[in-house]
Design a protein around this motif. Structure first.
Motif, mmCIF file in Angstrom:
data_model
loop_
_atom_site.group_PDB
_atom_site.id
_atom_site.type_symbol
_atom_site.label_atom_id
_atom_site.label_comp_id
_atom_site.label_asym_id
_atom_site.label_seq_id
_atom_site.Cartn_x
_atom_site.Cartn_y
_atom_site.Cartn_z
ATOM 1 N N ASP A 348 0.831 -1.194 0.000
ATOM 2 C CA ASP A 348 0.000 0.000 0.000
ATOM 3 C C ASP A 348 0.873 1.254 0.000
ATOM 4 O O ASP A 348 1.905 1.310 0.688
ATOM 5 C CB ASP A 348 -0.918 -0.018 1.229
ATOM 6 C CG ASP A 348 -1.906 1.127 1.215
ATOM 7 O OD1 ASP A 348 -1.631 2.136 1.879
ATOM 8 O OD2 ASP A 348 -2.941 1.010 0.519
ATOM 9 N N SER A 567 -6.206 1.451 0.238
ATOM 10 C CA SER A 567 -6.925 0.609 -0.726
ATOM 11 C C SER A 567 -7.841 -0.347 0.006
ATOM 12 O O SER A 567 -7.631 -0.700 1.174
ATOM 13 C CB SER A 567 -5.928 -0.164 -1.588
ATOM 14 O OG SER A 567 -5.073 -0.910 -0.758
ATOM 15 N N ARG A 570 -5.731 -5.304 0.562
ATOM 16 C CA ARG A 570 -4.282 -5.261 0.724
ATOM 17 C C ARG A 570 -3.706 -6.624 0.397
ATOM 18 O O ARG A 570 -4.053 -7.617 1.008
ATOM 19 C CB ARG A 570 -3.923 -4.886 2.154
ATOM 20 C CG ARG A 570 -2.418 -4.812 2.386
ATOM 21 C CD ARG A 570 -2.117 -4.381 3.787
ATOM 22 N NE ARG A 570 -0.684 -4.392 4.033
ATOM 23 C CZ ARG A 570 -0.131 -4.078 5.178
ATOM 24 N NH1 ARG A 570 -0.882 -3.729 6.197
ATOM 25 N NH2 ARG A 570 1.170 -4.122 5.324
#
Length: 571
Positions: A348, A567, A570
């Protein structure tokens, strides 16, 4: 049972229970069980300390991976196992697990992934770590010297030294070969010094072998006359025999050459050079990001897979060996093995911004204002002066190369052992524009007026044509700015001498301070009491305090970046 009978490998992930602990004088001994059978375990130093502290007790369950079966190599039932049969486990591949974990082999056979900050230098093999490559250093070449010790060189320096070494070896070999050739010619002439004979045409016709014809020509008073009377068959026999003699002489000369060359001095032997690549790793898990710990990974004899590693990329690395870091440096030194594998993963962006800072060329103002990332600096500058210092008591040398950056600020680079000892391919001369990458910031605080950085032979690189585009752009900008190089160097030297003189004068004042007016006034008002006079003399004997260094608070660039929403998934 499967492990003792050699039906399955002990390196798979498994959960075992501590069934017995015996405290020994040297190290504690433990037994592990899968619920059916027991096997003795051999533990390393950190695990022994945990047992002595009571962190590992009877009934605790351990998750183990990468274990080895030591002792007897013969398969045997677990109840008939010899005393020497033991399961060797390492701290870096062993972790406590919950009480309700299923004993035996686990469905997930992959090695145990541990945080980088929990790796022990004496904890043995590491099964897996989840990290980000934050710095990738150029491949260096370590040469083990015949007299002991080693020296590191960059690729360009190694190629240059290799050509020089080969040229010197070739010259030595040619000289030795010429000496042997002249010695063989001298011996051959001595063999020919025999009594000359006269041969008639009948004697020449009776010569039937190449050896007889060859000896007749060498012993004849007029060898040319004999060759004119030889038949075509005799000439062929003579040429064949001469070829055999030359081949035999050549083989003898080569064997004598090899013998003298191998028995010669150490400089005639082949060089022992091993390529080495290092990368700096930072862990991805929460524990690693909080500790902000980094470790160096050494890769001996790197392959194309290792050369493809990228900075800012997340990897899961399997099968590494750990060792304690150098004295004073702390941390853990990691080394790749033949079984080491790199698996790239996605990370991420928010987590990546917290632990990774891309490379950038810094100026003196940037270095003084904040602590550089990973305590390493990339700078671009022009060489102003090279100052050498010889230490008579140790016989060693130290060079400090002073450069000016694009803002006309001075920076020093310290070369322990001298510039030549660091294996640089090109000598550093005044007026050379270069890029210095991966310089180490080893001091607790840097001087505001003239910061000094350290050149590391294993990590740092000094080049006039760097590999990164940003560094090449900074070199071009500096070249455009320096139109009058000679005048610029004269001004830079004047500023450097002023700073060095100010620094030396400040040091001399601190060593032997002069009395000021206030001290003289205090002495004049000091009573005649001997006790008070001695106290006042002791106070006045102290030198002036050293200047206070600025407080440098490390701050990550990710603090000033815009927020990126995490997001949904992951990976």
């Amino acid at each position: 049972m499967k492990i003792c009978e050699r039906d399955d490998t002990p390196c798979k992930r498994m959960v075992l229970c501590v069934s017995d602990i015996t405290m020994d004088v040297k190290e504690p001994k433990i037994s592990l069980t899968d619920g059916w059978y027991c096997i003795k375990a051999r533990v390393d130093g950190p695990l022994s300390n945990l047992i002595n502290k009571g962190c590992i007790q009877i009934g605790h369950k351990l998750c183990i991976s990468g274990a080895e079966l030591t002792g007897s190599q013969d398969a045997c039932p677990p109840l008939e196992a010899p005393e020497s049969l033991m399961l060797k486990i390492s701290t870096n591949s062993t972790r406590p697990t919950s009480w309700d974990s299923t004993l035996g082999y686990q469905t997930d056979h992959t090695p145990l992934c541990v945080p980088l900050s929990s790796v022990q230098g004496e904890g043995g093999l590491i099964g897996c770590i989840d990290v980000v490559v934050v710095r990738k250093y150029p491949t260096m070449y370590m040469e083990k010297l015949p007299a002991g010790g080693s020296i590191f060189r960059s690729y360009a320096a190694e190629e240059k030294y290799k050509q020089t070494f080969q040229q010197l070896q070739q010259e030595k070999m040619e000289k030795l070969y010429q000496q042997l050739e002249s010695q063989f010619e001298k011996d051959n002439k001595e063999e020919r010094c025999i009594k000359r004979k006269k041969f008639s045409c009948k004697d020449i016709e009776q010569l039937s072998s190449g050896e007889e014809i060859y000896e007749a020509i060498n012993s004849a008073k007029h060898p040319d006359d004999i060759q004119t009377y030889l038949s075509s068959n005799q000439l062929e026999l003579l040429m064949e025999y001469q070829r055999c003699i030359q081949e035999e002489r050549r083989q003898k000369m080569n064997s004598e050459f090899q013998k003298i060359w191998n028995d010669g001095d150490e400089n005639n032997k082949l060089r022992n050079v091993i390529p080495l690549m290092k990368v700096k790793l930072v862990g991805c898990c929460r524990k690693d990001t909080d500790s902000q710990m980094s470790s160096l990974l050494s890769i001996w004899r790197p392959t194309s897979t290792h050369n493809d590693l990228k900075e800012g990329q997340r990897y899961k690395i399997y099968s590494l060996s750990a060792s304690p870091g150098r004295s004073g440096s702390g941390g853990v030194q990691l080394t790749a093995t033949k079984q080491t594998q790199f698996k790239p993963l996605v990370l991420d962006d928010n987590i990546l911004d917290m632990i990774y800072e891309p490379r950038e060329v810094l100026t003196k103002q940037d270095i003084v204002r904040k602590r550089p990332a990973y305590r390493e600096v990339d700078i671009v500058g022009i060489v102003v002066m090279v100052n050498s210092t010889n230490f008579e008591h140790s016989g060693k040398q130290q060079d400090i190369v002073y450069l000016t950056d694009i803002n006309d600020d001075l920076i020093g680079i310290k070369f322990w052992g001298g510039v030549k000892h660091c294996g640089l391919s090109d000598p550093l001369q005044e007026g050379v524009i270069c890029c210095c990458s991966n310089l180490c910031d080893k001091s607790n605080y840097l001087s505001i007026s003239l910061p000094i950085l350290d050149y590391s032979t294993e990590l740092s690189v000094l080049s006039q044509s760097p590999q990164y585009q940003t560094q090449r752009k900074h070199i071009e900008k500096l070249k455009e700015k320096l139109k009058e190089k000679n005048e610029f160097l004269i001004q830079a030297k004047e500023r450097l001498h002023d700073k060095l003189n100010a620094k030396s004068s400040l040091a001399s004042v601190n060593k032997s301070p002069e009395k000021n007016s206030s001290e003289i006034l205090l002495e004049s008002k000091t009573p005649n009491n001997p006790k008070t006079s001695s106290k006042m003399a002791a106070l006045l004997s102290y030198s002036s305090p050293s200047p206070i260094s600025p407080i440098v608070l490390p701050s990550s660039k990710s603090i000033h970046k815009a927020f990126k929403p995490p997001s949904l998934t992951r990976k």
